[in-house]
Structures are given as C-alpha cells and as structure tokens.
Design an enzyme around this catalytic site. Sequence first.
Site, PDB file in Angstrom:
ATOM      1  N   ASP A 136       0.824  -1.210   0.000  1.00  0.00           N
ATOM      2  CA  ASP A 136       0.000   0.000   0.000  1.00  0.00           C
ATOM      3  C   ASP A 136       0.863   1.267   0.000  1.00  0.00           C
ATOM      4  O   ASP A 136       0.391   2.349   0.360  1.00  0.00           O
ATOM      5  CB  ASP A 136      -0.957   0.003   1.198  1.00  0.00           C
ATOM      6  CG  ASP A 136      -2.146   0.940   0.994  1.00  0.00           C
ATOM      7  OD1 ASP A 136      -2.545   1.152  -0.164  1.00  0.00           O
ATOM      8  OD2 ASP A 136      -2.664   1.468   1.989  1.00  0.00           O
TER       9      ASP A 136
ATOM     10  N   ASP B  31     -11.943   0.048   5.282  1.00  0.00           N
ATOM     11  CA  ASP B  31     -10.858   0.461   4.390  1.00  0.00           C
ATOM     12  C   ASP B  31      -9.768   1.223   5.139  1.00  0.00           C
ATOM     13  O   ASP B  31      -8.691   1.480   4.600  1.00  0.00           O
ATOM     14  CB  ASP B  31     -11.394   1.374   3.279  1.00  0.00           C
ATOM     15  CG  ASP B  31     -12.377   0.656   2.379  1.00  0.00           C
ATOM     16  OD1 ASP B  31     -12.091  -0.487   1.991  1.00  0.00           O
ATOM     17  OD2 ASP B  31     -13.434   1.240   2.061  1.00  0.00           O
TER      18      ASP B  31
ATOM     19  N   ASP C 265      -3.800  -3.576  -5.543  1.00  0.00           N
ATOM     20  CA  ASP C 265      -3.224  -2.223  -5.576  1.00  0.00           C
ATOM     21  C   ASP C 265      -1.746  -2.193  -5.935  1.00  0.00           C
ATOM     22  O   ASP C 265      -1.180  -1.112  -6.147  1.00  0.00           O
ATOM     23  CB  ASP C 265      -3.425  -1.467  -4.259  1.00  0.00           C
ATOM     24  CG  ASP C 265      -4.871  -1.107  -3.989  1.00  0.00           C
ATOM     25  OD1 ASP C 265      -5.678  -1.157  -4.941  1.00  0.00           O
ATOM     26  OD2 ASP C 265      -5.197  -0.794  -2.838  1.00  0.00           O
TER      27      ASP C 265
END
Length: 444
Positions: free
Chosen positions: A226, A417, A264
């Site tokens: 991330d 999230d 991601d």
Amino acid sequence: MAGTYGDLAANGSFTSGTTSWWSGDPAMITLVAPGTGLEASATTDAANLWDAPFGQDNIVLRQGVLYTLSFTARASQASTSLRAQVGLGVDPWTAAIDKTVVLDTVDTHFVLQFTSSLATTAGQLSFQMGQATEVTVYLTEVRLTCSTVREGFYVDPDSNAQKWVNNNPTDERAPKILKSIASRPGARWFGNWNTDIQADVNAYVTAAAAVGKMPILAAYNMYWRDNGGESSGGAIDPAAYRTWIDAFAAGIGNRPAIVIVEPDSLAQAEYLPTETARADRYALVTYAAQALAARPLVRAYLDGANATWVQPAEMAARLIKGGIAAVKTFAVGVANFDATDISLGYGNQVVAALANQGVTGAKFVIDTARNGNGAMDDNGQHVDYCNPAGRRLGVPSSIGVGGAEYLLWLKFPGDSDGQCGVAPADTPAGTFSPYLAVRLIDGW
C-alpha cells in the site's frame, strides 16, 4: 459430500499401506507400500498393459462435471507405459478418461483433466502396467478431485463477519449480518499476519476441498504494501516476499483455487519514490504470477486497478511489466465501489489494450462486494474509495457477465478500508465493523 471435491481416491499417498487398493492376478502384479508410496511390480507374464492392473472402486462420478486425476510416478526402467483410467467399474466398463503416459526413472507429476460423460456411484480408478518384462512402477500423490465453479464458491467460516456474529449472538444486528454477509462466499486475505503461510493456506484450501467448494484467496503481502498507506505492512524486503509467495503457492499445491494477486500493487507502482523501488515492484508481481502459474489448477488474477484510477492503456502496460503473460488474467475494482457496468467497460478496455500490446486472450474478474449502489454520489461524481456513505452490497460471487469471468466478493463487506469516510473510531484497515456492515446491507 459424495462426488464433489475432496480426495476421491482414498489413501492416495499410501500412508495406510495398500488399503482401499486392489490388484489383478498375483502371478502378474504385486503391490507393496513401504511408507514412501506404492511399489507396483509386474512380471514377464503380463504381456499387455491390462494384464497388470490395480486400482479402487466405488468412485462417484457426475455427468458433465470437470475432474482432475493427478499423480506422481516413475519406473525402474525408462520408457515404461502406464495407462490411467477413470470410468465405469462394471460392464460395459465405459471410460471417462483413458490416458497412457510414459514414465522415466525420475519422478514426474502428471495432471489429467476430463469432463465425465458418466453419472454413476460405481466408478473405478485404475492403472495398467504390463510390459512383457519385469518392471516396477513407483506411485504416490494420487488424487482424483473435482472443484469447479459449478460446485460453488467456498464460504469462509472464519471471516471477520462470521467471527463477529459468533461473538455477538444477541446483538439485534447479528441475524441481518449473518444472512446478508457472513453466509456469502468471498475471499480470505493472507498477509504478514499469517505466522505460517504455507500451513494456513493449506488448511484453508483443505477445508474448501472437504465441502466441495472453490476457495477464493487474496495474496496481500507485497514489499512496501500500500506504499505505506492505510494498509501498510507486508514483506520486509524483496527476498522475504519471494520466500513468502513460494510458501503460499506450495500451500495450495495441485488443487484448484482462485487467487487475487496483491491488490493495488500495480496500480500504485508508479507512485513509488525511486526507479529501483518501481522495478522491484514489477519484478515481485512477476515472480508471484509465475509461481502461481506453475500450479496447474490455480487461476491467478493480477491487480488491474479500477475504472477511475489508471487509464486502460497504461494499466495494460503495467500488467505486462507485472508478468501477466504467465497468467493472462487480472482483477478489476478490488476493494472499490464502481458499478458493475463501469467495471465491465474498463475491464474490456484493458483486455483490448493488452491485445494491442501483444498479450491476447486476457480475462478478468470484478469485485462486486460493495458496488450495489454503483459509485456515483448525488452530483454524479465518483465516490471516495475509503468507507464512503451510500454504498450497498453487490451481486454475490457468481459466474461473470459481459466479458468478466466471475463476479466475486473480494474485499469482504464490513471490513474497514481504514480510519476514513464513515468508519467509526477504532476501525483501522481490515477491522470488521457491524456499523459499516449494516450500512452496506441497507444502502445508507
């Protein structure tokens, strides 16, 4: 669950000797299992393959269902023929698969798939090995398995939603969360919180196998995960990641599974601060793609971003640098809220862009866990990506539409999230919130 996935071949590693296995005329073939697999020895009297058979009966087969027969074998002499059959165990002995393989003196793993033309509880798995010469075949890891989307996706009994329901049975929200979320099939995410990744993945896939369902897994342990954001963490360096993903793949083994590869990771790749970091990211995703592609029954989907993040041609370029040639598959909208039609349009554009850049035949899946209200606010603008208001549950995991292979619940509903949007206090990324879950169920 008769006839669905599991090891339909009993005692396939021969840890219980020759239990469950029969053999033909003892003058032509003998079986022993010394603890390292099966040793089947044929004599010179076995002039034809069928003169030296061994196998097991009472196999349940269903018409039109995909099966996989896999085994590891070698022989005492090179160029030894071994005939593998699955079919009717009584007259007229109709075969659903009849395949002869050639063995060498070193172990080779064989994976044979077939769609059964038979519907029977009197199925038979057999091997035949008569060579008109003395020969020993060494056999282990025999599996006859079935796990396809036709059987359905696996419901994680230990999802965060299910754990919350178990711990809060008297909460008035529990029945609603159980019915609408916890009882639905979705992805189990694996990362640096798993202390023994191979054992944990093996346990999950084994549990899915036991009930005849297809497991959905997400590998989420990328180095610099991330890019240091809400879901930061992951492997401590590139070497650790390679070790981790090898263990992840080993945990699945030669069994069916759907794997979402590092959500991601490619969408964020160009935001990394140095060229070395960006090169590492693409190299690690490529390594993961190749490790999973080496598993014959794994369907692995690389990170394909979402419709409002990376342009299709650019996403195609990143997928190519991330090794999509090994798997030909990617995932759209993971943990996002774009409506299915928007994601379909984007996915098909990425497929076309990949073809223009030399990778043809690509397929994709869409995360539909939280996209039931589409992804537009009252002003027609795309909503924020982090716990936005007004979202609703999407279509549960199922066969795809409009070009998508599957619609899947990937980001499990109710899992936060991050500390953002409408999330209540103390709900960092990955934490289950009944408040967020009910908002998704009711659409507010």
